[in-house]
Motif scaffolding. Structure first.
Motif, short mmCIF file in Angstrom:
data_model
loop_
_atom_site.label_atom_id
_atom_site.label_comp_id
_atom_site.label_asym_id
_atom_site.label_seq_id
_atom_site.Cartn_x
_atom_site.Cartn_y
_atom_site.Cartn_z
N GLY A 248 19.67 45.44 -33.59
CA GLY A 248 19.92 44.07 -34.03
C GLY A 248 21.07 43.93 -35.00
N GLY A 249 21.23 44.56 -36.11
CA GLY A 249 20.22 45.36 -36.68
C GLY A 249 20.39 45.45 -38.21
N ILE A 250 19.25 45.54 -38.87
CA ILE A 250 19.22 45.73 -40.31
C ILE A 250 18.50 47.04 -40.60
CG2 ILE A 250 18.40 44.82 -42.52
CD1 ILE A 250 18.50 42.04 -41.38
N LEU A 251 19.13 47.86 -41.41
CA LEU A 251 18.54 49.12 -41.86
C LEU A 251 18.01 48.92 -43.27
CD1 LEU A 251 17.91 52.12 -41.97
CD2 LEU A 251 20.34 52.57 -42.37
N TYR A 252 16.70 49.08 -43.42
CA TYR A 252 16.04 48.86 -44.71
C TYR A 252 15.79 50.18 -45.43
CZ TYR A 252 14.90 43.99 -43.57
OH TYR A 252 14.97 42.65 -43.28
N SER A 253 15.75 50.08 -46.75
CA SER A 253 15.16 51.10 -47.61
C SER A 253 14.00 50.44 -48.33
CB SER A 253 16.19 51.61 -48.62
OG SER A 253 15.56 52.42 -49.60
N LYS A 254 12.79 51.02 -48.22
CA LYS A 254 11.58 50.34 -48.69
C LYS A 254 10.98 51.07 -49.90
CE LYS A 254 10.18 47.30 -46.45
NZ LYS A 254 10.53 45.86 -46.36
N ASN A 255 10.25 50.28 -50.68
CA ASN A 255 9.56 50.83 -51.85
C ASN A 255 8.16 50.24 -51.90
OD1 ASN A 255 9.00 52.07 -54.30
ND2 ASN A 255 9.93 50.44 -55.52
N PRO A 256 7.25 50.73 -51.04
CA PRO A 256 5.91 50.13 -50.94
C PRO A 256 5.09 50.32 -52.20
CG PRO A 256 6.02 52.15 -49.66
CD PRO A 256 7.41 51.86 -50.11
N ALA A 257 4.20 49.36 -52.45
CA ALA A 257 3.34 49.45 -53.64
C ALA A 257 2.33 50.57 -53.50
CB ALA A 257 2.62 48.12 -53.83
N VAL A 258 1.91 50.85 -52.26
CA VAL A 258 0.94 51.91 -52.01
C VAL A 258 1.51 52.87 -50.97
CG1 VAL A 258 -1.39 52.47 -51.21
CG2 VAL A 258 -0.99 50.34 -52.49
N GLY A 259 1.49 54.15 -51.28
CA GLY A 259 2.01 55.14 -50.35
C GLY A 259 3.50 55.36 -50.51
N LYS A 260 4.03 56.28 -49.72
CA LYS A 260 5.44 56.66 -49.81
C LYS A 260 6.07 56.61 -48.43
CE LYS A 260 8.40 60.70 -50.72
NZ LYS A 260 9.50 59.93 -51.34
N VAL A 261 7.30 56.09 -48.38
CA VAL A 261 8.08 56.20 -47.16
C VAL A 261 9.33 57.02 -47.46
CG1 VAL A 261 7.26 54.02 -46.21
CG2 VAL A 261 9.34 54.04 -47.59
N TYR A 262 9.89 57.59 -46.40
CA TYR A 262 11.11 58.38 -46.52
C TYR A 262 12.27 57.51 -46.05
CZ TYR A 262 7.81 62.21 -47.02
OH TYR A 262 6.78 63.01 -47.46
N ASN A 263 13.17 57.21 -46.97
CA ASN A 263 14.27 56.31 -46.69
C ASN A 263 15.54 57.06 -46.33
OD1 ASN A 263 12.96 53.75 -47.25
ND2 ASN A 263 12.95 54.34 -49.42
N VAL A 264 16.48 56.32 -45.76
CA VAL A 264 17.72 56.91 -45.28
C VAL A 264 18.47 57.63 -46.40
CG1 VAL A 264 18.98 54.72 -45.58
CG2 VAL A 264 19.85 56.45 -44.00
N GLU A 265 18.47 57.06 -47.61
CA GLU A 265 19.21 57.69 -48.71
C GLU A 265 18.52 58.95 -49.22
OE1 GLU A 265 16.63 54.51 -50.78
OE2 GLU A 265 17.56 54.92 -48.83
N ASN A 266 17.23 59.15 -48.86
CA ASN A 266 16.55 60.39 -49.21
C ASN A 266 16.99 61.54 -48.31
OD1 ASN A 266 13.65 58.34 -49.46
ND2 ASN A 266 14.94 58.96 -51.16
N ILE A 267 17.45 61.20 -47.11
CA ILE A 267 17.82 62.22 -46.12
C ILE A 267 19.32 62.49 -46.17
CG2 ILE A 267 17.60 62.93 -43.71
CD1 ILE A 267 14.97 62.12 -45.27
#
Length: 621
Positions: free
Chosen positions: A45-64
């Motif tokens: 589409g497209g939008i590439l997000y970096s997320k910071n959830p209140a619960v749990g952890k996600v691995y974002n593009v800037e981490n890789i």
């Protein structure tokens, strides 16, 4: 036989993230990609997000990718997120930017050809240090288990090679899933069909019209009559000097009421609100040169086309501060006014000497489509088969919750979890529980939770944005819901009950023509502002759109029709985005050369990706 630790099938964002992270973990990985270049087979589409959830952890593009925020060729950071209800020449707009910002670090618009090329460069350097790498122009045709911990991969182009594990990142129509029987093909109720055009527009005009600064971007979503009575909606995202304009619709809605995909995007392009955002001054070449000899005509066409190219280049540069600086630094021009005078001079020469007209229209660069998985309905509950792990679209993992649309970031998160799981199995030299380990990590992902249940805080954020919608307009059913949700206590009780019922029971109520068409139309009619058209848009035909695309034609078709008389295949005559299907003597016939590999027809065909380097070559993606 060559041996590697891991093979990754598919060079999209998820596959490249897996390659990078495996290399970071010290594992030797090889990535197999069918395209001649990375990024030429990918659409977003497209939008590439970096997320910071209140619960749990996600691995974002800037981490890789460590240098992402500094060096990645992203387009614009979204700072405005607007939802529009449309009805003919009326539009009602809601600023829902808080829903975009909800638990987000950032969201960038991206064009995948550029972005994935950069991903590949970053991942390749790490992989090659360990004896791995990226192999382009290769199509996997079979997978054989030598023993429980050893897989032999056969391709159309290479000698067989051996790995300990596989990460399948080969998209929504995953051939690895079909080869292994890990899952059935996705059904129409588990998919969306997306169609997009890339529109050229000078960056200065983008910033002026969307009321954004040089480093900002805007995302606009649309519902109402632009849906042509389908469940879904339109989008318009600002890139650096282009716009991504498209539509995403429930595939089963399109199966029920077939409409040509290009007509769905045309409905958005011809909306008066959108027309004013995409318009530009466009030179129109002459069809003929009367009273000229053939030699003189060729000379005139060559000269005028050269001048048109010069005018277009300077026109784009004039609205870009960085390009103006480059032109001034080159010494060709002393001031910005000198550049403007040159543009006007070329314009006058084209009009007076070559009779070239200029009109208000829009400039379309590329047409594309793809199928997108709905994680609420179609995600793999066990995203593995033996020591093969499925990630991203291949595992059916995408988030579509009202105006919340996420896919690239979900695939990257999956990629890290898959890489971590495989790395641990390699370290222990034991793959017996690889699949279960990966499944557990995937279930722990906040993205999986979003695919399973309503997030009450996200819903509250969205409802807070809709307070200006007159409740008497939205009808008894929705008016009652709005009132119910306005109370924190009642909202929490209601959402708890709804999540007990589960998405599958709620979706027929939440996702309907009433929600996506009828209510937005009524809101626009009664509360929207009037719009005026300042020009008549000229939209390319589907034949003209196909003619602009780049193909490496393959004489061997990658699709075989299984039942040429089925109702589904007859609908493909309408739903195929590039008109590859036709009916002759009551049988559906295929002409594969125009295929853009979206997989719309995959359900009832023997559908494969083309052989290495063959087929569509997207320039933007």
């Amino acid at each position: 036989m060559e041996k590697f630790d891991v093979a990754i099938i598919g060079g999209g964002s998820a596959g490249l993230a897996a390659l990078k992270h495996l290399s970071n973990l010290g594992k030797q990985a090889i990535l197999i990609e069918g395209g001649k270049k990375i990024g030429t087979k990918n659409v977003s589409g497209g939008i590439l997000y970096s997320k910071n959830p209140a619960v749990g952890k996600v691995y974002n593009v800037e981490n890789i990718f460590d240098n992402f925020l500094k060096d990645a060729p992203v387009e614009r950071q979204i700072t405005k997120y607007i939802l529009h209800a449309t009805s003919k020449d009326k539009v009602f707009s809601l600023d829902i930017t808080p829903t975009h910002n909800y638990q987000s670090n950032f969201g960038y618009t991206v064009l995948l050809n550029k972005l994935l090329t950069w991903f590949a460069k970053e991942a390749l350097q790490s992989a090659e240090n360990l004896g791995g790498g990226i192999v382009l122009g290769v199509h996997v045709k079979s997978i054989i288990w030598k023993d429980e911990n050893t897989i032999i991969i056969e391709t159309d182009e290479l000698e067989p090679f051996q790995v300990k594990a596989v990460i399948a990142a080969d998209g929504v129509n995953s051939e690895i899933a079909q080869i292994t029987g890990a899952r059935s093909k996705f059904t129409s109720s588990e998919l969306y069909q997306g169609v997009k055009v890339v529109v050229k527009l000078p960056e200065g005009l983008i910033e002026e019209r969307f009321e954004i600064s040089e480093n900002e971007g805007a995302a606009h979503l649309f519902a109402g009559d632009i849906t042509l009575n389908h469940i879904g909606g339109g989008f318009l995202y600002t890139n650096r000097d282009t716009l991504s304009v498209g539509a995403v619709y429930h595939y089963d809605s399109l199966i029920e009421n077939p409409v040509e995909p290009n007509e769905l995007v045309n409905a958005l392009l011809s909306n008066p609100f959108v027309m004013e955002l995409i318009k530009d001054e466009v030179p129109k070449s002459k069809d003929s040169y009367k009273n000229l000899s053939k030699e003189e005509e060729l000379r005139a066409r060559f000269k005028s086309n050269k001048l048109i190219k010069s005018w277009k280049d300077l026109h784009q540069a004039y609205y870009s501060s960085s390009r103006i600086s480059d032109l001034l630094a080159s010494g060709l021009y002393k001031t910005k006014d000198d550049i403007k005078n040159k543009i006007d001079s070329i314009h006058n020469e084209l009009v007076s000497k070559y009779d070239i007209g200029f009109e208000t229209n829009y400039v379309e660069l590329e047409y594309s489509t793809k199928l997108v998985p709905d994680g609420k309905r179609g995600r793999m509950k066990k995203p593995y088969y033996k020591n093969i792990l499925f990630i991203g679209d291949a595992a059916g993992r995408g988030i579509f919750v009202g105006p919340r649309i996420e896919g690239i970031n979900v695939g990257i998160d999956d990629a890290v979890r898959a890489a971590e799981s495989i790395s641990k199995s390699i370290d222990q030299n034991n793959f017996d529980r690889l699949g279960e380990r990966y499944s557990k990590l995937v279930e722990e992902s906040p993205y999986t939770r979003d695919m399973n249940e309503i997030d009450k805080n996200y819903l509250k954020t969205f409802l807070d944005c809709t307070k200006q919608v007159p409740k008497d307009i939205v009808g008894h059913r929705y008016g009652t819901i709005f009132k119910l949700m306005s109370s924190n206590t009642l909202r929490n009780i209601s959402i708890g009950f709804a999540n007990t019922l589960g998405y599958k029971r709620l979706l027929p109520i939440l996702e309907s023509n009433n929600t996506y068409t009828d209510v937005p139309v009524e809101i626009a009619e009664r509360a929207g502002r009037d719009l005026q058209k300042s020009y008549s848009i000229t939209i390319p035909t589907i034949a003209e759109r196909i003619a602009k695309l780049d193909y490496n034609d393959d004489s061997l078709s990658h699709i075989k029709v299984l039942n040429s008389q089925s109702d589904f295949m007859k609908k493909m005559v309408t739903l195929c985005p590039t008109k590859c299907y036709s009916i002759e003597n009551e049988r559906v016939m295929l002409q594969h050369e125009g295929c853009i590999e979206c997989g719309t027809c995959a359900k009832e065909t023997d559908w494969k990706h083309p052989r290495g380097e063959k087929g569509i070559i997207f320039q933007y993606g």
